[in-house]
Design a protein around this motif. Structure first.
Motif, PDB file in Angstrom:
ATOM      1  N   UNK A  95       8.827  11.253   3.701  1.00  0.00           N
ATOM      2  CA  UNK A  95       9.456   9.953   3.503  1.00  0.00           C
ATOM      3  C   UNK A  95       8.389   8.880   3.607  1.00  0.00           C
ATOM      4  N   UNK A  96       8.606   7.759   2.937  1.00  0.00           N
ATOM      5  CA  UNK A  96       7.590   6.706   2.935  1.00  0.00           C
ATOM      6  C   UNK A  96       8.198   5.382   2.538  1.00  0.00           C
ATOM      7  N   UNK A  97       7.480   4.307   2.886  1.00  0.00           N
ATOM      8  CA  UNK A  97       7.809   2.974   2.393  1.00  0.00           C
ATOM      9  C   UNK A  97       6.516   2.191   2.284  1.00  0.00           C
ATOM     10  N   UNK A  98       6.561   1.150   1.484  1.00  0.00           N
ATOM     11  CA  UNK A  98       5.385   0.301   1.269  1.00  0.00           C
ATOM     12  C   UNK A  98       5.729  -1.137   1.617  1.00  0.00           C
ATOM     13  N   UNK A  99       4.751  -1.851   2.160  1.00  0.00           N
ATOM     14  CA  UNK A  99       4.947  -3.269   2.425  1.00  0.00           C
ATOM     15  C   UNK A  99       4.962  -4.008   1.094  1.00  0.00           C
ATOM     16  N   UNK A 100       5.732  -5.067   1.073  1.00  0.00           N
ATOM     17  CA  UNK A 100       5.936  -5.828  -0.158  1.00  0.00           C
ATOM     18  C   UNK A 100       4.621  -6.259  -0.810  1.00  0.00           C
ATOM     19  N   UNK A 101       3.696  -6.786  -0.006  1.00  0.00           N
ATOM     20  CA  UNK A 101       2.453  -7.337  -0.569  1.00  0.00           C
ATOM     21  C   UNK A 101       1.494  -6.270  -1.097  1.00  0.00           C
ATOM     22  N   UNK A 102       1.738  -4.990  -0.791  1.00  0.00           N
ATOM     23  CA  UNK A 102       0.824  -3.939  -1.247  1.00  0.00           C
ATOM     24  C   UNK A 102       1.459  -2.977  -2.243  1.00  0.00           C
TER      25      UNK A 102
END
Length: 189
Positions: A95-102
């Motif tokens: 599972x994963x998520x990314x920060x908006x700015x990246x």
């Protein structure tokens, strides 16, 4: 297991610690992260503290969940989060998520590949990915990393108290040109 740090050409994957609590808390306020992940919503400071102070270290200590913060090496700006949860039969779920700015820089795909390669050094022969149907960014990352989308699991996940359909896919060692620890006999024709 001892915490493992991974590096790629552009990233540092390290265990999030209590010093990262505020950074994690701020990042997870993003409505897109809350919309598509099974993270508690609203995400409060006690959730971030529980994550960095208990969930992450206990997962490593018990060999049940291996979690990395994805950081840019210079200054260690948080790019996202990635976890591998151990399942039975030589399988781990990613599972994963990314920060908006990246988002949109390929960082999470790079991290998924690094973590999957590492997982295949353990007795793991299948890394499984699941995402709620409609989560196109997560699916794009999985497909760019080489996961084969295998179908839809009806009512396959619970998100915010509601059962939802989810996509499921898998990455095998052979997909990355790596040997498997167990014999695999694919279905024929």
């Amino acid at each position: 297991m001892e915490h493992v740090t991974l590096t790629t050409d552009r990233l540092l994957l390290r265990t999030p610690t209590p010093r990262d609590t505020e950074t994690v808390l701020a990042a997870v306020q993003d409505p897109d992260i809350l919309r598509w992940t099974t993270i508690p919503s609203p995400y409060l400071v006690e959730h971030a503290q529980g994550f960095t102070e208990q969930l992450v270290p206990e997962g490593w200590a018990n060999d049940t969940m291996f979690t990395w913060g994805i950081f840019l090496p210079e200054g260690e700006d948080l790019v996202g989060m990635l976890g591998l949860s151990m399942r039975s039969g030589g399988m781990a779920e990613i599972g994963y998520w990314a920060t908006k700015e990246h988002r949109g820089n390929g960082y999470v795909t790079e991290a998924v590949l690094a973590a999957s390669r590492w997982a295949f050094t353990l007795p793991i022969d299948r890394v499984e990915w699941r995402a709620e149907v409609g989560n196109q960014p997560s699916r794009a990352v999985a497909e760019r990393a080489g996961f084969v989308v295998e179908g839809v699991l009806r009512s396959g996940m619970v998100h915010q108290g509601v059962r939802r359909d989810c996509w499921v896919g898998a990455l095998l060692p052979s997909d990355l040109g790596l040997p498997s620890t167990a014999q695999y006999l694919p279905a024929s024709g």
